[in-house]
Design a protein around this motif. Structure first.
Motif, PDB file in Angstrom:
ATOM      1  N   LEU A 275     178.885  97.579 -32.053  1.00  0.00           N
ATOM      2  CA  LEU A 275     179.402  97.075 -30.781  1.00  0.00           C
ATOM      3  C   LEU A 275     180.896  97.340 -30.630  1.00  0.00           C
ATOM      4  O   LEU A 275     181.509  96.886 -29.669  1.00  0.00           O
ATOM      5  CB  LEU A 275     179.135  95.568 -30.663  1.00  0.00           C
ATOM      6  N   HIS A 276     181.471  98.073 -31.569  1.00  0.00           N
ATOM      7  CA  HIS A 276     182.917  98.315 -31.504  1.00  0.00           C
ATOM      8  C   HIS A 276     183.183  99.806 -31.656  1.00  0.00           C
ATOM      9  O   HIS A 276     182.914 100.595 -30.754  1.00  0.00           O
ATOM     10  CB  HIS A 276     183.611  97.488 -32.584  1.00  0.00           C
ATOM     11  N   GLY A 277     183.645 100.251 -32.797  1.00  0.00           N
ATOM     12  CA  GLY A 277     184.051 101.641 -32.960  1.00  0.00           C
ATOM     13  C   GLY A 277     182.920 102.643 -32.863  1.00  0.00           C
ATOM     14  O   GLY A 277     183.128 103.790 -32.472  1.00  0.00           O
ATOM     15  N   ALA A 278     181.712 102.236 -33.239  1.00  0.00           N
ATOM     16  CA  ALA A 278     180.587 103.169 -33.242  1.00  0.00           C
ATOM     17  C   ALA A 278     179.977 103.364 -31.859  1.00  0.00           C
ATOM     18  O   ALA A 278     179.041 104.148 -31.709  1.00  0.00           O
ATOM     19  CB  ALA A 278     179.520 102.689 -34.222  1.00  0.00           C
ATOM     20  N   ALA A 279     180.485 102.661 -30.851  1.00  0.00           N
ATOM     21  CA  ALA A 279     179.895 102.751 -29.517  1.00  0.00           C
ATOM     22  C   ALA A 279     179.973 104.169 -28.955  1.00  0.00           C
ATOM     23  O   ALA A 279     179.084 104.618 -28.227  1.00  0.00           O
ATOM     24  CB  ALA A 279     180.590 101.770 -28.570  1.00  0.00           C
ATOM     25  N   SER A 280     181.040 104.909 -29.301  1.00  0.00           N
ATOM     26  CA  SER A 280     181.178 106.265 -28.774  1.00  0.00           C
ATOM     27  C   SER A 280     180.114 107.198 -29.339  1.00  0.00           C
ATOM     28  O   SER A 280     179.704 108.164 -28.683  1.00  0.00           O
ATOM     29  CB  SER A 280     182.576 106.815 -29.095  1.00  0.00           C
ATOM     30  N   GLU A 281     179.643 106.915 -30.555  1.00  0.00           N
ATOM     31  CA  GLU A 281     178.579 107.752 -31.131  1.00  0.00           C
ATOM     32  C   GLU A 281     177.285 107.588 -30.349  1.00  0.00           C
ATOM     33  O   GLU A 281     176.563 108.561 -30.092  1.00  0.00           O
ATOM     34  CB  GLU A 281     178.356 107.384 -32.598  1.00  0.00           C
ATOM     35  N   LEU A 282     176.980 106.355 -29.934  1.00  0.00           N
ATOM     36  CA  LEU A 282     175.790 106.119 -29.119  1.00  0.00           C
ATOM     37  C   LEU A 282     175.907 106.836 -27.780  1.00  0.00           C
ATOM     38  O   LEU A 282     174.941 107.426 -27.287  1.00  0.00           O
ATOM     39  CB  LEU A 282     175.588 104.620 -28.909  1.00  0.00           C
ATOM     40  N   ALA A 283     177.112 106.808 -27.196  1.00  0.00           N
ATOM     41  CA  ALA A 283     177.322 107.492 -25.917  1.00  0.00           C
ATOM     42  C   ALA A 283     177.205 109.004 -26.089  1.00  0.00           C
ATOM     43  O   ALA A 283     176.677 109.698 -25.208  1.00  0.00           O
ATOM     44  CB  ALA A 283     178.698 107.119 -25.364  1.00  0.00           C
ATOM     45  N   HIS A 284     177.691 109.519 -27.210  1.00  0.00           N
ATOM     46  CA  HIS A 284     177.597 110.959 -27.505  1.00  0.00           C
ATOM     47  C   HIS A 284     176.135 111.389 -27.556  1.00  0.00           C
ATOM     48  O   HIS A 284     175.751 112.410 -26.961  1.00  0.00           O
ATOM     49  CB  HIS A 284     178.296 111.241 -28.836  1.00  0.00           C
ATOM     50  N   ARG A 285     175.304 110.633 -28.265  1.00  0.00           N
ATOM     51  CA  ARG A 285     173.891 110.982 -28.393  1.00  0.00           C
ATOM     52  C   ARG A 285     173.180 110.880 -27.040  1.00  0.00           C
ATOM     53  O   ARG A 285     172.301 111.694 -26.736  1.00  0.00           O
ATOM     54  CB  ARG A 285     173.222 110.080 -29.437  1.00  0.00           C
ATOM     55  N   LEU A 286     173.555 109.885 -26.260  1.00  0.00           N
ATOM     56  CA  LEU A 286     172.976 109.750 -24.921  1.00  0.00           C
ATOM     57  C   LEU A 286     173.335 110.958 -24.065  1.00  0.00           C
ATOM     58  O   LEU A 286     172.490 111.511 -23.347  1.00  0.00           O
ATOM     59  CB  LEU A 286     173.492 108.463 -24.266  1.00  0.00           C
TER      60      LEU A 286
END
Length: 424
Positions: A275-286
């Motif tokens: 819910l913090h720093g790793a959020a951009s990785e989820l957006a990248h995969r999306l």
């Protein structure tokens, strides 16, 4: 008691009852836009209303959130509260849809100045044009040896934590918390975090602007001027953001007089949360999924069907646009090859708007940068961690000037009342 329950807007509700967006907003005492902000950060779940128009919310879930918000308000720990978690700071102000570093518009500062200059402004309130940071060779060598011992699949934040620990072990003055010493640590730790990472680009330098050095650790593509500027600006935009979870952890560590390396390590530990720093990785995969399927419609449908919030959209502190995303998107328009990823990001935002009026946040903009630059999905987390280290150190420095151990809230005990018999 019955009269009190009848007068309580957060009183009992019928099981299975659904509320409209307007009813939910009234019960929570917020605007409808804020209801969708609660959805975006996972505090509420929504369901499409019959007929496909609008959303509905579970009454019991809404009631529980309203009670929780009220308790936090009573304790002074909620938004605008004045309890132990309200921390005076001279560093960052978030006001409506803008944010400021020491009173200066942070987006303007990041767009017109390098990351190193933004960091110096946060630390000292002075600009040092052309400033660069140099990593001590002994610290880099120790950090590289430590990284080499990690499993090959180690995550970026795993490596950065190890770098911070190795650099601390090489610094005999790490326990000196004077302002001069902390600034010295700041100017060497950040370049050590970057330089110690294994390079991906064959032709690289371990000197010069930090963004150039970081680029070589994230992608094998040769950089162009527009891409380097976008990366440098992204670092400046992400340098600080008030008391985010990782920053609070840093201040708690600094309050206990942990040295600067240890305080940064505390921030890195919290940053790894999804819910913090790793959020951009989820957006990248999306974003990659949308690019692969050619449209956001089935991708967003899958996210909502699975009950997941759409990554890269909405921010609890910005009812409108995230100013960091706005600034980064503008620069990305000049990056060669970024057009498909930008179009996919706009498609994600427009498609989700049919369900909830959420705007793109900086995680989605960061995902466009990493996707367009041929970086792995984890690159956004690395960029975020390196960037935020400047803010963490600024907060640690500020906390060192306060009363020790003041970051010590009192627990509200809700367990069984003593005395209890000794357990057998």
């Amino acid at each position: 008691m019955r009269d009190q329950e009848a007068a309580d807007p957060t009183g009992p509700t019928r099981e299975g009852q659904r509320l409209s967006t307007r009813e939910t907003a009234e019960l929570l005492g917020v605007k409808p836009e804020t209801v969708y902000a609660y959805v975006s950060r996972g505090q509420l779940t929504s369901r499409r209303a019959s007929g496909g128009r609008g959303s509905t919310f579970d009454a019991e879930e809404v009631t529980a959130l309203a009670r929780r918000n009220r308790r936090e308000s009573d304790r002074g720990t909620g938004p605008g509260g004045s309890g132990d978690l309200s921390v005076p700071t001279r560093l960052t102000l978030i006001d409506k849809d803008r944010y400021y570093f020491r009173g200066v518009d942070a987006t303007e500062l990041a767009v017109h100045h390098s990351y190193e200059e933004v960091a110096e402004w946060l630390w000292t309130g002075e600009l040092r044009p052309g400033v660069t940071f140099t990593a001590p060779k002994t610290s880099v060598a120790a950090a590289r040896r430590a990284i080499a011992a990690l499993p090959e699949h180690s995550a970026p934040v795993d490596r950065l934590r190890v770098v911070a620990i190795a650099a601390a072990a090489e610094d005999p003055l790490r326990f000196d918390l004077s302002e001069e010493a902390v600034l010295g640590t700041a100017r060497t730790l950040i370049p050590t975090l970057v330089t110690a990472l294994p390079p991906v680009l064959r032709t690289h330098r371990d000197s010069g602007p930090l963004a150039h050095r970081l680029w070589a650790r994230l992608t094998g593509r040769s950089p162009d001027e527009a891409s380097l500027r976008a990366l440098d600006t992204a670092l400046g935009l992400l340098a600080d953001h008030d008391l985010a979870a990782s920053t609070l952890a840093v201040r708690v560590a600094a309050s206990a007089r942990a040295h600067t390396y240890a305080a940064v390590s505390a921030g890195l530990g919290v940053l790894e949360g999804p819910l913090h720093g790793a959020a951009s990785e989820l957006a990248h995969r999306l974003l990659l999924d949308v690019l692969d399927r050619g449209t956001a419609v089935p991708v967003i449908a899958d996210e909502l069907r699975a009950g997941r919030r759409v990554p890269g959209l909405g921010h609890r502190l910005y009812p409108g646009e995230d100013p960091r995303a706005r600034a980064l998107f503008t620069l990305l328009e000049d990056v060669p090859g970024a057009a498909p990823a930008l179009a996919a990001a706009r498609d994600i935002e427009a498609t989700t708007a049919r369900h909830a009026p959420l705007h793109a946040n900086v995680d989605l903009a960061l995902a466009v940068l990493t996707t367009a630059s041929g970086m792995p999905a984890s690159a956004g987390e690395t960029i975020f961690a390196v960037a935020r280290t400047a803010g963490w150190i600024a907060h640690a420095q500020e906390e060192y000037g306060e009363r020790p151990l003041r970051m010590r809230p009192s627990g509200q005990y809700v367990g069984v009342r003593p005395p209890q018999p000794l357990p057998r």
